[in-house]
Design an enzyme around this catalytic site. Structure first.
Site, PDB file in Angstrom:
ATOM      1  N   LYS A  71       9.377  -6.567  -7.250  1.00 37.96           N
ATOM      2  CA  LYS A  71       8.896  -6.478  -8.637  1.00 37.96           C
ATOM      3  C   LYS A  71       9.937  -5.813  -9.535  1.00 37.96           C
ATOM      4  O   LYS A  71      10.213  -6.297 -10.645  1.00 37.96           O
ATOM      5  CB  LYS A  71       7.569  -5.708  -8.674  1.00 37.96           C
ATOM      6  CG  LYS A  71       6.433  -6.384  -7.927  1.00 37.96           C
ATOM      7  CD  LYS A  71       5.131  -5.635  -8.052  1.00 37.96           C
ATOM      8  CE  LYS A  71       5.134  -4.311  -7.320  1.00 37.96           C
ATOM      9  NZ  LYS A  71       5.293  -4.465  -5.836  1.00 37.96           N
ATOM     10  N   THR A  72      10.511  -4.708  -9.077  1.00 34.55           N
ATOM     11  CA  THR A  72      11.516  -4.005  -9.874  1.00 34.55           C
ATOM     12  C   THR A  72      12.765  -4.856 -10.064  1.00 34.55           C
ATOM     13  O   THR A  72      13.315  -4.945 -11.173  1.00 34.55           O
ATOM     14  CB  THR A  72      11.889  -2.669  -9.203  1.00 34.55           C
ATOM     15  OG1 THR A  72      10.711  -1.856  -9.086  1.00 34.55           O
ATOM     16  CG2 THR A  72      12.931  -1.927 -10.020  1.00 34.55           C
ATOM     17  N   ASP A 130       6.797   1.204 -13.911  1.00 33.93           N
ATOM     18  CA  ASP A 130       6.408   1.052 -12.508  1.00 33.93           C
ATOM     19  C   ASP A 130       5.146   1.871 -12.239  1.00 33.93           C
ATOM     20  O   ASP A 130       4.844   2.826 -12.971  1.00 33.93           O
ATOM     21  CB  ASP A 130       7.546   1.514 -11.608  1.00 33.93           C
ATOM     22  CG  ASP A 130       7.456   0.926 -10.213  1.00 33.93           C
ATOM     23  OD1 ASP A 130       6.564   0.083  -9.965  1.00 33.93           O
ATOM     24  OD2 ASP A 130       8.284   1.292  -9.351  1.00 33.93           O
ATOM     25  N   THR A 143       0.956  -2.127  -7.542  1.00 35.81           N
ATOM     26  CA  THR A 143       0.469  -2.614  -6.253  1.00 35.81           C
ATOM     27  C   THR A 143      -1.058  -2.678  -6.245  1.00 35.81           C
ATOM     28  O   THR A 143      -1.644  -3.194  -5.293  1.00 35.81           O
ATOM     29  CB  THR A 143       0.935  -1.688  -5.115  1.00 35.81           C
ATOM     30  OG1 THR A 143       0.494  -0.351  -5.387  1.00 35.81           O
ATOM     31  CG2 THR A 143       2.456  -1.696  -4.994  1.00 35.81           C
ATOM     32  N   ARG A 164      12.317  -5.697   1.396  1.00 38.81           N
ATOM     33  CA  ARG A 164      12.700  -4.285   1.549  1.00 38.81           C
ATOM     34  C   ARG A 164      12.733  -3.899   3.023  1.00 38.81           C
ATOM     35  O   ARG A 164      13.654  -3.210   3.482  1.00 38.81           O
ATOM     36  CB  ARG A 164      11.732  -3.389   0.783  1.00 38.81           C
ATOM     37  CG  ARG A 164      12.098  -1.904   0.858  1.00 38.81           C
ATOM     38  CD  ARG A 164      11.080  -1.062   0.116  1.00 38.81           C
ATOM     39  NE  ARG A 164      11.085  -1.368  -1.317  1.00 38.81           N
ATOM     40  CZ  ARG A 164      10.129  -0.961  -2.160  1.00 38.81           C
ATOM     41  NH1 ARG A 164       9.095  -0.264  -1.708  1.00 38.81           N
ATOM     42  NH2 ARG A 164      10.208  -1.261  -3.438  1.00 38.81           N
TER      43      ARG A 164
END
Length: 336
Positions: free
Chosen positions: A67-68, A112, A161, A220
């Protein structure tokens, strides 16, 4: 037979942050999430054609899905400056007012953990997102005065999330809400190959496959396991990542071939052995594991369900036949 290897590229040595170096820096380098990318491409191209800022965007999905990274790529595509903050950092109305009032035309504000934004801060965001107005009060009591400040064209990209924890009024003010899904194994392999080239590490194709299978469908995690395999290869091998190196790395980290960690297996074993495979309520399961219910619901369950090892039923959580087989537990769960 000689095993084929992925060719090396010149490693990154100047960037002190490996995580930053492994992130895609161009739109074409971002692997996967085709549905979200197609929608975003349309929004970006239309905004650029009209010479406007693009709509406010809400990105949600499990941690580690990109997302980032996607937010930074959107800023790059829009040729805009991006400013970042987090939901917990916006404690007071003055915090968000200060950030919004300092935005330049066409800037992007990335928030975020948006589900942790203070409710009072949300009240400031509503007119800012909808009408580009910033309303604030100066003074107290009868002498208090309300002022309005016009904001330049800007875009808010929020990531979370837990999209269900965002209030309906806030969610409704985003022009597009996009969900990032778990990655398929093919895309994870591409990410591992790309990352290994950036790290300047040789890796066998069989090792790529093993890492992809254990990466929990998440970039990740894939990069984290790749770095640990590289460490193992440099300390105990000749620097090249082989299938054997990956297997030993996973054993050291107590991660099995499906990517399940000790906590994941403990949850399934408790469900099977203590509750005959279910159904069982999440609170009872949390008590048996000495875990918080939120941790089970947000950390363990999404991946276990995506792998077909766990089901949520009206009666509670149920272990599937696949979970029995994977753990090597004989016996059949009772019918619900």
């Amino acid at each position: 037979m000689k095993k084929s290897k992925v060719p090396q590229e010149k490693p990154i040595t100047e960037d002190p942050s490996l995580d930053l170096a492994l992130r895609p820096s161009r739109w074409e380098e971002y692997v996967g999430q085709e549905k979200a990318k197609t929608n975003l491409r349309l929004i970006i191209d239309a905004a650029k054609k009209r010479k406007e800022s693009c709509d406010h965007l809400l990105l949600y999905g499990q941690a580690g899905l990109g997302k980032t990274t996607l937010a930074y790529l959107i800023a790059r595509e829009m040729e805009a400056q991006i400013k970042t903050t987090t939901g917990p950092a916006l404690e007071k109305a003055g915090d968000v007012a200060a950030i919004l009032s300092n935005l330049e035309p066409f800037d992007i504000l990335f928030i975020d953990e948006a589900h942790r934004i203070n409710k009072l801060v949300e009240e400031i965001l509503y007119p800012a997102l909808e009408n580009r107005k910033l309303h604030f009060v100066v003074g107290k009591g009868p002498s208090a005065r309300t002022f309005s400040l016009d904001l330049p064209p800007f875009t808010v990209i929020a990531a979370t999330t837990k999209v269900n924890l965002l209030s309906n009024p806030l969610r409704s003010r985003f022009g597009a809400t996009l969900k990032l899904e778990y990655y398929n194994e093919s895309d994870i392999q591409k990410i591992i190959v790309r990352s290994s080239k950036i790290l300047g590490t040789e890796i066998e194709k069989g090792a790529v496959l093993l890492l992809a299978q254990a990466s929990r469908k998440t970039p990740r995690t894939a990069n984290r396991l790749l770095k640990r395999a590289r460490d193992y290869a440099e300390v105990y091998g000749n620097g090249a990542i082989t299938e054997d190196i990956v297997q030993k790395t996973l054993e050291l980290l107590d991660i099995d071939i499906l990517g399940l960690e000790r906590a994941d297996r403990d949850l399934l074993q408790a469900l099977i052995e203590k509750y005959n495979g279910g159904p069982v309520g999440v609170k009872a399961l949390a008590a048996a594991l000495s875990e918080e219910t939120g941790t089970i619901e947000d950390v363990y369950e999404p991946f276990l369900m995506s792998m077909g090892l766990l089901e949520r039923t009206p009666g509670g959580r149920v272990a599937t036949e696949k979970a029995y087989t994977h753990l090597g537990i004989s016996g059949k769960r009772r019918l619900v």
